[in-house]
Design a protein around this motif. Structure first.
Motif, PDB file in Angstrom:
ATOM      1  N   PHE A  14     -53.560  23.777 -87.714  1.00 26.47           N
ATOM      2  CA  PHE A  14     -52.194  23.464 -88.171  1.00 26.47           C
ATOM      3  C   PHE A  14     -52.227  22.506 -89.345  1.00 26.47           C
ATOM      4  CE2 PHE A  14     -50.735  26.140 -85.294  1.00 26.47           C
ATOM      5  CZ  PHE A  14     -49.822  25.761 -84.316  1.00 26.47           C
TER       6      PHE A  14
ATOM      7  N   PHE B  10     -55.621  36.349 -85.495  1.00 28.07           N
ATOM      8  CA  PHE B  10     -54.587  36.702 -86.471  1.00 28.07           C
ATOM      9  C   PHE B  10     -53.198  36.252 -86.005  1.00 28.07           C
ATOM     10  CE2 PHE B  10     -57.812  39.651 -88.119  1.00 28.07           C
ATOM     11  CZ  PHE B  10     -57.717  39.324 -89.464  1.00 28.07           C
ATOM     12  N   ILE B  11     -52.964  36.393 -84.695  1.00 27.78           N
ATOM     13  CA  ILE B  11     -51.674  35.952 -84.170  1.00 27.78           C
ATOM     14  C   ILE B  11     -51.473  34.474 -84.490  1.00 27.78           C
ATOM     15  CG2 ILE B  11     -50.395  35.489 -82.048  1.00 27.78           C
ATOM     16  CD1 ILE B  11     -51.564  38.098 -80.936  1.00 27.78           C
ATOM     17  N   ILE B  12     -52.515  33.696 -84.209  1.00 30.00           N
ATOM     18  CA  ILE B  12     -52.401  32.250 -84.455  1.00 30.00           C
ATOM     19  C   ILE B  12     -52.246  31.967 -85.942  1.00 30.00           C
ATOM     20  CG2 ILE B  12     -53.625  30.053 -84.304  1.00 30.00           C
ATOM     21  CD1 ILE B  12     -54.879  31.146 -81.680  1.00 30.00           C
ATOM     22  N   LEU B  13     -53.089  32.597 -86.718  1.00 33.47           N
ATOM     23  CA  LEU B  13     -53.050  32.348 -88.164  1.00 33.47           C
ATOM     24  C   LEU B  13     -51.706  32.717 -88.780  1.00 33.47           C
ATOM     25  CD1 LEU B  13     -56.474  33.468 -89.647  1.00 33.47           C
ATOM     26  CD2 LEU B  13     -55.338  31.265 -89.954  1.00 33.47           C
ATOM     27  N   PHE B  14     -51.188  33.881 -88.381  1.00 31.61           N
ATOM     28  CA  PHE B  14     -49.952  34.373 -88.984  1.00 31.61           C
ATOM     29  C   PHE B  14     -48.737  33.576 -88.546  1.00 31.61           C
ATOM     30  CE2 PHE B  14     -51.220  39.027 -90.078  1.00 31.61           C
ATOM     31  CZ  PHE B  14     -52.257  38.525 -90.853  1.00 31.61           C
ATOM     32  N   LEU B  15     -48.781  33.104 -87.294  1.00 25.05           N
ATOM     33  CA  LEU B  15     -47.622  32.376 -86.792  1.00 25.05           C
ATOM     34  C   LEU B  15     -47.635  30.908 -87.198  1.00 25.05           C
ATOM     35  CD1 LEU B  15     -47.131  33.726 -83.162  1.00 25.05           C
ATOM     36  CD2 LEU B  15     -45.694  34.147 -85.145  1.00 25.05           C
ATOM     37  N   ALA B  16     -48.842  30.390 -87.417  1.00 27.71           N
ATOM     38  CA  ALA B  16     -48.980  28.947 -87.614  1.00 27.71           C
ATOM     39  C   ALA B  16     -48.044  28.345 -88.667  1.00 27.71           C
ATOM     40  CB  ALA B  16     -50.426  28.610 -87.923  1.00 27.71           C
ATOM     41  N   PRO B  17     -48.005  28.890 -89.883  1.00 24.82           N
ATOM     42  CA  PRO B  17     -47.165  28.210 -90.872  1.00 24.82           C
ATOM     43  C   PRO B  17     -45.694  28.148 -90.463  1.00 24.82           C
ATOM     44  CG  PRO B  17     -48.421  30.005 -91.887  1.00 24.82           C
ATOM     45  CD  PRO B  17     -48.668  30.082 -90.425  1.00 24.82           C
ATOM     46  N   ALA B  18     -45.176  29.282 -89.988  1.00 28.11           N
ATOM     47  CA  ALA B  18     -43.765  29.314 -89.616  1.00 28.11           C
ATOM     48  C   ALA B  18     -43.496  28.383 -88.444  1.00 28.11           C
ATOM     49  CB  ALA B  18     -43.351  30.745 -89.265  1.00 28.11           C
ATOM     50  N   VAL B  19     -44.384  28.453 -87.439  1.00 29.39           N
ATOM     51  CA  VAL B  19     -44.201  27.605 -86.261  1.00 29.39           C
ATOM     52  C   VAL B  19     -44.272  26.135 -86.656  1.00 29.39           C
ATOM     53  CG1 VAL B  19     -45.270  26.886 -84.095  1.00 29.39           C
ATOM     54  CG2 VAL B  19     -45.022  29.310 -84.620  1.00 29.39           C
ATOM     55  N   LEU B  20     -45.222  25.836 -87.499  1.00 27.31           N
ATOM     56  CA  LEU B  20     -45.417  24.444 -87.891  1.00 27.31           C
ATOM     57  C   LEU B  20     -44.198  23.894 -88.633  1.00 27.31           C
ATOM     58  CD1 LEU B  20     -47.841  22.455 -87.720  1.00 27.31           C
ATOM     59  CD2 LEU B  20     -48.164  22.927 -90.147  1.00 27.31           C
ATOM     60  N   ILE B  21     -43.775  24.605 -89.632  1.00 26.66           N
ATOM     61  CA  ILE B  21     -42.650  24.101 -90.437  1.00 26.66           C
ATOM     62  C   ILE B  21     -41.384  23.972 -89.598  1.00 26.66           C
ATOM     63  CG2 ILE B  21     -41.157  24.551 -92.416  1.00 26.66           C
ATOM     64  CD1 ILE B  21     -43.425  25.903 -93.777  1.00 26.66           C
ATOM     65  N   THR B  22     -41.089  25.019 -88.811  1.00 26.68           N
ATOM     66  CA  THR B  22     -39.854  24.927 -88.036  1.00 26.68           C
ATOM     67  C   THR B  22     -39.967  23.864 -86.944  1.00 26.68           C
ATOM     68  OG1 THR B  22     -40.626  26.815 -86.766  1.00 26.68           O
ATOM     69  CG2 THR B  22     -38.962  27.247 -88.435  1.00 26.68           C
TER      70      THR B  22
ATOM     71  N   LEU C 107     -45.270  37.105 -92.393  1.00 27.20           N
ATOM     72  CA  LEU C 107     -46.444  37.068 -91.519  1.00 27.20           C
ATOM     73  C   LEU C 107     -46.037  36.938 -90.060  1.00 27.20           C
ATOM     74  CD1 LEU C 107     -48.905  34.726 -93.468  1.00 27.20           C
ATOM     75  CD2 LEU C 107     -49.158  37.169 -93.034  1.00 27.20           C
ATOM     76  N   VAL C 111     -46.317  39.677 -86.670  1.00 26.36           N
ATOM     77  CA  VAL C 111     -46.860  39.378 -85.348  1.00 26.36           C
ATOM     78  C   VAL C 111     -45.805  39.626 -84.271  1.00 26.36           C
ATOM     79  CG1 VAL C 111     -47.745  37.552 -83.866  1.00 26.36           C
ATOM     80  CG2 VAL C 111     -48.503  37.708 -86.244  1.00 26.36           C
ATOM     81  N   LEU C 167     -36.236  30.140 -92.110  1.00 28.66           N
ATOM     82  CA  LEU C 167     -37.298  30.946 -91.499  1.00 28.66           C
ATOM     83  C   LEU C 167     -36.841  31.737 -90.258  1.00 28.66           C
ATOM     84  CD1 LEU C 167     -40.649  28.956 -91.819  1.00 28.66           C
ATOM     85  CD2 LEU C 167     -40.267  31.357 -92.385  1.00 28.66           C
TER      86      LEU C 167
END
Lengths: 439, 290, 293
Positions: A14, B10-22, C107, C111, C167
């Motif tokens: 992260f 890939f699930i983690i990588l792809f979701l990480a930015p969106a999850v992190l920012i929100t 992205l 998923v 988002l």
């Protein structure tokens, strides 16, 4: 163990992502920043310059005021800042003013003061709005501050004295709220000007029979309406009461609004229009009277009816003398404690404060708006405006608007309940009880 | 939907930015807001823990009750008419050849113009003394009508609210219809399916997922309605058109009662989430791919 | 499809005969569309015409043509803030927000739409919940963070909160669209040796272009029109976007309705242009999508 490690890995991932995000955006913004580097200096390098220079004259100061938007003082204020910076090389002033109408300034100021991001100098409401800031010691006591010049002020300065006996805000201009009257319409319809309560009610009765709306008001956006009826019902002595007293005159004032509404005093859609639509009825000469503040003169003149309009104090029904006014100076200049305690900024901040509150500056700012200056006197003033200035000079008593001194939630409740008083769903006393319970 | 080898990464990588920012800039601040609902506070100074007092107040608050009911009513209109009209218009525009681009552009206009302008426009249409509607009535020899009354105000704000955002759902539907392969229609035509059948048997079933998305957007959006109501009726007369959005704005920003404002925000999220999940359940459909 | 597909009800026969196949049906469709178009063009024309009127005429003669057209409102607008600089700021800020939201949102949508994992249901719920969070409720904590990060009055100061705010919408809509993309495409790409990243880039992104265009339009619009956040995060003249012009039209001294209509006209124009551009994307994508069969 394994799970914990996984989490750590996730976390670092992260973090890496965050870096990527930030780096990506960083490149977006670097270019334009470079091109505008002469107009804007990044915060950090500022403080570095100050540290190394160690000179008191080298400082950057942030000023926040409400002189923006359509406030005519805005342009004069910008000019003054330019002159000041020209005369004080090394002091850079950033003007972050925004119109109070935008509704964000309170949020911004409060957050800034609680996040160590406060402006050095601000022109802000010295009302309930500033209570928290003052109580937390975030602004300085001007009377006991070294170098701060408070000489030459008229009584408006004394009016700023806080309950704790100190003065935190230096006023700039004063205002009054009163009954704006279209003399021409009164003359046309042969109705006497409302100089007494009886004549006021008579005028309502007479105009209600015509096509002219007696008083242009909004019963929801009803700051001035509520205040003036409370004042009329019991004079200044009762007007000054605390909300907790549940003063009978305040309740009567609300009930009187209801009575007058039944007499046809107000526009049919008074419950849904806002102040500016109400004022436009007056400006189009479709209404004979209007409760407004002295700042309304600008738009009245612009509407081309300035010559027909004069201003009268709210006629008092009982308990006081007609001539008592709602008004004063609700805004003042504050110096933040943080700036005052900062050796690199103190001198520059105080210097700017003294410059902006000098008689010359105050007169120039007041000249733009036609408001009453807190120092000196305006010469060559429009005779229409002069009537109002005389109103203030002659007033036996002046006090701040109710909403400046009571809990905002309680006042909003009083104000927004007026339509229910009008419809008969509630009595004035009931509304007052509910409002007091919110404190 | 069958997962491949290495999908976890890939699930983690792809979701990480969106999850992190929100999480950092949306969820975390909202949790802070949630905590404030247990305090009597202006949000800055003076903060006293009051436990569930704000929630108790909410239960007894007649204005909040009225605002909630009004918001739910608006939500119903938005879900039925805004989404419905948008679907109808999208199908119509999709069926024509000449002028489709023109309609696609013009229908979008009200979405573009700020709420402040639409609000002022309708204020000037409804105004009793000089409003457009009454001017027309007067010129036709009728009496003026008070358009915004305690009975009518909610409908009168519902009209511009629904109308102004039809274009939003219209564009989404048009995009969705556009992805339906032409050969579906051709095949259907060979089998004799025409006209309205085409609509009910092909178009609607194939975009049911998008309709669901639009309904969720409508439900969540309706709860946040604020600007138009505030400008046109100020929540009045006598709070008859108060909605959760206006009431919350008043508490948090005008009244500096951030604690209670936060409580109202929590109420909004709870109501909206419940309804959106129910809608999702009711419209549960198998995953359709083309 | 069921066997009764060819048995038309009376109503359907009627529709086929009179509404779809006949000219009358076509005319009916055009009449409905035109009426709606008139209602939607009206406010834009109203704003435009009023921007050429004297300020006081906007309340009094709002629905008439400007009797004596004036450019004064535009001159006033240009004297309040640096218009050119503000347009550039808007473009930088809203453009970045659109790109970030599309990239990260795309992205995540991929998923959410095409892969199964344990927390999927929870995340779907969280997504809907976030659509309900009012901006009023988060603005102060976010402003505090921006102060701590030193981002106030920088482009990032607005880009980050707006990206976060947009988002959830983007993910919900894009994943809804991606969910219907044929499985055969996915399988074919695996055979071609794609991993998930190349699959996203080479298959899902191109096929989903129309929805990316649509989402981009709305994200741009919301970011661009966000007066509230702009006044809090990027109030300084070197970074503030054009929408701040709207806050310049009033004060306690009154509202300048002329300036307001001019300001609205000036803010609307770029969005309409952006929309016209984005429309091309919808169409292009649509064809690309149907080619695959």
């Amino acid at each position: 163990m394994r799970r914990g490690f996984k989490k750590l890995g996730l976390l670092s991932l992260f973090m890496a992502m965050l870096l990527v995000v930030l780096a990506a955006c960083g490149t977006d913004t670097t270019e334009p920043e470079k091109t505008s580097s002469d107009t804007e200096t990044p915060k950090e390098s500022d403080s570095k310059v100050e540290e190394t220079a160690g000179e008191v004259t080298n400082a950057s100061i942030k000023v926040v005021t409400t002189m923006a938007g359509t406030d005519p003082a805005g342009a004069v204020f910008e000019e003054l800042l330019k002159e000041f910076q020209a005369a004080n090389e090394g002091i850079k002033v950033t003007n972050e003013s925004q119109s109070a109408d935008a509704g964000t300034i309170r949020t911004k100021i409060n957050t800034d003061f609680t996040s160590d991001n406060e402006p050095e100098l601000m022109f802000y409401f010295n009302t309930v709005d500033a209570e928290g800031i003052i109580k937390e010691g975030k602004v300085i006591d001007l009377e006991n501050a070294e170098g701060v010049d408070l000489s030459g002020y008229n009584s408006m300065l004394e009016q700023q004295r806080n309950a704790d006996g100190k003065i935190y805000a230096a006023p700039q201009t004063g205002f009054y709220e009163a009954l704006f009257v279209n003399e021409k319409l009164f003359a046309d319809y042969g109705i006497e000007l409302p100089t007494t309560w009886e004549l006021y009610e008579k005028a309502i009765e007479e105009f209600a029979k015509t096509d002219i709306i007696p008083v242009a008001v909004s019963t929801e956006d009803s700051y001035y309406l509520v205040e003036h009826y409370a004042l009329a019902a019991g004079g200044m002595e009762n007007y000054r009461a605390e909300l907790a007293d549940k003063n009978a005159a305040w309740a009567e004032g609300l009930d009187l609004i209801g009575q007058h509404a039944k007499m046809g005093a107000f526009p049919m859609d008074a419950a849904t229009i806002d102040l500016s639509i109400a004022a436009s009825l007056f400006q189009q000469e479709q209404a004979a009277m209007l409760f407004e503040g002295s700042w309304a003169w600008g738009s009245i003149k612009e509407a081309g009816i300035g010559e027909n309009v004069t201003v009268l104090p709210m006629p008092i029904k009982s308990g006081g003398v007609t001539g008592e006014l709602v008004g004063g100076a609700s805004q003042g200049w504050f110096i933040s404690t943080k700036a005052y305690n900062d050796d690199t900024k103190r001198d520059a901040t105080v210097r700017l404060f003294n410059f902006l509150t000098s008689e010359e500056s105050i007169l120039r700012l007041a000249g733009a708006t036609g408001q009453i200056p807190a120092k000196g006197e305006l010469t060559d003033i429009d005779p229409r405006l002069a009537v109002g200035h005389k109103l203030i000079a002659d007033a036996p008593a002046i006090d701040a608007p109710i909403n400046d001194r009571i809990n905002p939630e309680s006042f909003t409740h009083m104000r927004t309940s007026v339509p229910e008083v009008v419809s008969g769903a509630k009595t004035g006393a009931q509304v007052l009880d509910e409002a007091a319970a919110m404190e | 939907m069958k997962n491949m080898k290495g999908d976890k990464l890939f699930i983690i990588l792809f979701l990480a930015p969106a999850v992190l920012i929100t999480s950092v800039f949306l969820y975390f601040p909202f949790f802070e807001n949630f905590f404030q609902s247990f305090y009597k506070t202006d949000g800055f100074f003076n903060s006293t823990f009051v436990g569930l007092d704000n929630y108790k107040r909410l239960l007894a608050d007649e204005i909040a009750k009225k605002a909630t009911l009004n918001s739910l009513q608006l939500m119903l209109y938005v879900a039925i008419f805004q989404v419905g009209i948008a679907l109808l218009l999208a199908v119509m525009v999709d069926s024509i050849k000449v002028g489709a681009g023109f309609f696609r552009t013009t229908f979008f206009f009200p979405v573009v113009i700020s709420g402040a302008a639409i609000g002022l426009l309708f204020t000037l249409i409804y105004n009793y003394r000089n409003g457009l509607l009454n001017e027309i009535l007067v010129s036709l020899g009728f009496e003026r009508v008070l358009w915004l009354t305690e009975q009518s105000s909610l409908y009168m704000v519902a009209i511009p609210t629904v109308w102004s955002y039809v274009g939003f759902y219209f564009v989404i539907f048009l995009t969705a219809i556009g992805k339906i392969p032409q050969d579906f229609y051709e095949a259907a035509q060979l089998e004799g399916v025409t006209g309205f059948q085409k609509l009910t048997k092909i178009t609607i079933p194939l975009i049911v997922g998008d309709i669901k998305v639009c309904l969720v957007l409508a439900i969540t959006g309706a709860l946040k309605i604020f600007e138009l109501v505030f400008i046109i009726t100020r929540g009045g007369p006598a709070r008859s058109s108060e909605v959760l959005g206006t009431y919350m704005y008043q508490k948090a920003f005008v009244d500096a009662n951030v604690g209670y404002g936060a409580t109202l925000a929590v109420l909004m999220v709870v109501i909206g989430l419940t309804l959106a999940l129910v809608t999702n359940k009711l419209m549960k459909s198998e995953d359709i791919t083309y | 499809m069921s066997t009764d597909k060819n048995q038309l009800t009376y109503w359907e026969k009627f529709q086929t005969k009179y509404l779809i196949k006949s000219k009358i049906g076509k005319i009916f469709v055009y009449i409905v569309l035109s009426i709606w178009a008139i209602s939607t063009i009206f406010p834009l024309v109203w704003v435009l015409l009023n921007s050429f009127k004297q300020s006081r005429d906007i309340i009094t003669n709002t629905f008439s043509f400007p009797a004596d057209p004036t450019l004064q409102n535009y001159i006033n607008a240009f004297s309040t803030i640096n218009i050119g600089k503000s347009y550039v700021n808007s473009l930088i800020i809203s453009g970045s927000v659109v790109l970030l939201v599309l990239f990260f949102g795309g992205l995540a949508s991929f998923v959410m739409a095409r892969m199964s994992f344990r927390l999927r249901g929870v995340m779907q719920t969280a997504l809907i919940a976030s659509l309900l969070i009012p901006a009023f409720a988060t603005i102060v904590p976010v402003y505090r963070m921006m102060i701590d990060l030193g981002f106030v009055n920088t482009y990032l100061g607005l880009i980050i909160p707006q990206t976060a705010g947009n988002l959830p919408f983007a993910i919900l809509v894009i994943s809804g669209y991606m969910a219907t993309i044929p499985r055969e495409l996915e399988e074919a790409s695996v055979i071609d040796g794609c991993n998930r990243w190349t699959m996203f880039l080479k298959v899902f992104l191109p096929v989903s272009l129309p929805i990316f265009g649509t989402v981009a339009t709305f994200v741009f619009l919301w970011s661009y029109n966000d007066l509230f956040s702009s006044l809090i995060f990027v109030e300084h003249e070197s970074v503030r976007p054009i929408v701040v012009l709207l806050s310049q039209v009033s004060s306690q001294y009154g509202t300048d309705y002329g300036l307001m209509t001019a300001a609205i006209t000036m803010t609307v124009i770029p969005v309409v242009i952006f929309y016209l551009f984005a429309q091309k994307t919808f169409e292009k994508g649509a064809t690309a999508g149907s080619v695959k069969g």
